[in-house]
Write an enzyme that holds these catalytic residues in place. Sequence first.
Site, PDB file in Angstrom:
ATOM      1  N   SER A 135      11.242  -5.716  11.689  1.00 57.72           N
ATOM      2  CA  SER A 135       9.805  -5.811  11.438  1.00 57.72           C
ATOM      3  C   SER A 135       9.263  -7.229  11.505  1.00 57.72           C
ATOM      4  O   SER A 135       8.054  -7.416  11.600  1.00 57.72           O
ATOM      5  CB  SER A 135       9.472  -5.204  10.072  1.00 57.72           C
ATOM      6  OG  SER A 135       9.937  -6.029   9.031  1.00 57.72           O
ATOM      7  N   LYS A 146       8.065 -10.098   4.656  1.00 61.07           N
ATOM      8  CA  LYS A 146       6.833 -10.045   5.454  1.00 61.07           C
ATOM      9  C   LYS A 146       6.142 -11.403   5.402  1.00 61.07           C
ATOM     10  O   LYS A 146       6.499 -12.277   4.606  1.00 61.07           O
ATOM     11  CB  LYS A 146       5.863  -8.981   4.911  1.00 61.07           C
ATOM     12  CG  LYS A 146       6.422  -7.572   4.802  1.00 61.07           C
ATOM     13  CD  LYS A 146       6.669  -6.932   6.145  1.00 61.07           C
ATOM     14  CE  LYS A 146       7.207  -5.509   5.966  1.00 61.07           C
ATOM     15  NZ  LYS A 146       7.693  -4.938   7.244  1.00 61.07           N
TER      16      LYS A 146
END
Length: 254
Positions: free
Chosen positions: A65, A138
């Site tokens: 991701s 993230k």
Amino acid sequence: MAHQAPVGSPRPETPTPSTRRAAHARPEHRHSFWKELPVLLLIAFGLAFLVKTFVVQAYYIPSGSMENTLQVGDRVMVNKLVYHVRDIARGDVVVFNGVDSFTPEVSITPPSDPLGKVLDWFGRTFGFAPPDERDFVKRVIGIPGDHVVCCDATGHVTVNGVPLSETDYLFPGNAPSTDKFDVVVPPGKLWVMGDHRAMSSDSRAHLGDPGGGFVPVDRVIGRAFAVVWPLSRMQVLPVPATFDQPALDQGASP
């Protein structure tokens, strides 16, 4: 007449009580080293555990991701002290606990046998094995008070009306976002997105959830600041220049 040694020749040394004790003590020193070794190892692991818990920890990257910034199998170092001396900033790559806010991106089956559990704990503690599936990595896009929107007329994500130039870190070929959103980040929360936008289940994917896609600040574990393994990918993780725009702060809510 008593025999005398020639003048200038060394006199034979007569063992003293201390030298006798030293001679007898050498084997005990060898034995004491092996007796002390478990204690030394325990102290070493204890210190390593304290450093890992409170200062810096290695994390294994289990998903794509954050590609290409982070690859699957990379080991990153996470600074756990930095947010005790400054606030979380836009552009930081953070590791956080996603319990109650995010759903796992990867499924990890924990070992059931005692030895496997010990090895799994050791691997997670020192970054040799994937972390808990509830831990996420993230990039912070919006901090408390920010108005984050996808997207403007040119296809850029905007923060407080300022478009972000994300070509430096977005996965090649990915758009900034294909999901539309228009949010104001509440106090004590963050808006986070993965650099591989097409594969990242981030704040956008949880807009309809109870937490609204926001990550509580107090769930942030630390800032990922460097890739340390493999050696061919060793690098620091700077904050991209687009987050240095002064106008980003001017439109934020107090």
